[in-house]
Design an enzyme around this catalytic site. Structure first.
Site: not given
Ligand code: DCS
Length: 290
Positions: A35, A54, A105, A149, A181, A205
């Site tokens: 996603y 991405r 699976h 992602k 993160e 990510l």
């Molecule tokens: N790390 C994780 C685990 C994330 O899910 C996200 C974004 C980021 C870093 C930051 O990535 P971006 O800068 O590309 O947004 N998560 C999205 C989500 O699931 N909801 O909002 C942003």
């Protein structure tokens, strides 16, 4: 925020109430999909190419063949915004799954991926951007391929819920004390004028907002060091902040109930917030005027 009426489903524009999936759907049963969440300011996408690139990297990483080209996809997403007359701030959520097939699976043969996208209004969270947020620390219980992602978000959901139950906005995740993160954002520590953040290994990510930060730190005259920091470095930090498409660049002012410095957003974080507003062509410059 409610979903705008026109949604994109299998490259067609249909009403949101017409979207129907069978019980045996790969994302519903296995989380077998990917996603993206893309930010929109005044009806225009921010960092669209970064998100699209991405998405295709994630598709390749999970061996998912998606026949829509990047150019076609960008056109479809732009048309989705226009068809919904979205002219304010918002976001697009989109996902691609391995499709609908009897539960097994093993990848199904000759099955088209399921793809949908929808638009929602999303005003900027000025309160958080101005005042900062409190977070907790939490073990990183995810798998070894967090650069994808993927729709498998259970460890992220559980970490964020724990933060929420403690009145906090986010959870800083760590593997054996090394900060990776947050549950849905990237995290950075400022010390002696330098910004430290985890290198873009398989364990995090590579955020699109981080990519923007990597571009504009030089203009702001600050060095970004891709070196991990530890949980026990946090209390010695000068500043701490997080980044994501929905949170932009949000100051972190408290971790596990302990203030960072005086508990106010730091100077470097503010500079980056201003650079973000410029980069995203945000007209109001609300942070700039804080
Ligand atoms: N790390 C994780 C685990 C994330 O899910 C996200 C974004 C980021 C870093 C930051 O990535 P971006 O800068 O590309 O947004 N998560 C999205 C989500 O699931 N909801 O909002 C942003």
């Amino acid at each position: 925020m409610s979903v705008f009426p026109v949604v994109l489903s299998q490259s067609k524009f249909i009403h949101r109430d017409s979207v129907k999936y069978p019980l045996e759907e790969r994302a519903l049963q296995f989380g077998d999909g990917i996603y993206e969440v893309i930010r929109i300011y005044n009806g225009s996408f921010y960092l669209l190419d970064e998100h699209i690139d991405r998405l295709y990297r994630s598709a390749e990483a999970i061996k998912l063949t998606f026949s829509v080209s990047k150019t076609e996809l960008k056109e479809l997403l732009s048309e989705l915004v226009v068809r919904n007359n979205l002219t304010e701030d918002g976001k697009i959520y989109m996902q691609i799954t391995r499709g609908s097939a009897p539960r097994d699976h093993i990848f199904p043969k000759n099955v088209e991926p399921n793809f949908y996208a929808y638009v929602q209004a999303l005003p900027r969270n000025l309160q958080n951007l101005k005042n900062g947020v409190s977070v907790i620390t939490h073990p990183d219980e995810r798998w070894q391929n967090c650069y994808i992602k993927s729709l498998n978000l259970l460890p992220n959901v559980l970490a964020k819920q724990t933060a929420f139950e403690q009145g906090c906005y986010e959870a800083i995740l760590h593997r054996d004390g090394i900060v990776t993160e947050c549950s849905s954002s990237n995290v950075y520590l400022v010390k002696d004028g330098k910004i430290y953040t985890h290198p873009t290994t398989r364990n995090i990510l590579h955020g699109c907002v981080r990519m923007a930060i990597e571009r504009f730190v030089a203009d702001v005259g600050i060095q970004l060091v891709e070196e991990p920091f530890k949980i026990h470095d946090i209390q010695e930090a000068d500043e701490l902040f997080l980044s994501s498409s929905t949170s932009e660049i949000t100051p972190i002012i408290m971790v596990d109930g302990q203030k960072i410095q005086d508990g106010k957003p730091g100077e470097i974080t503010r500079k980056l917030q201003k650079a973000y507003e410029k980069d995203a062509n945000i007209l109001e410059n609300l942070i700039t005027n804080v």
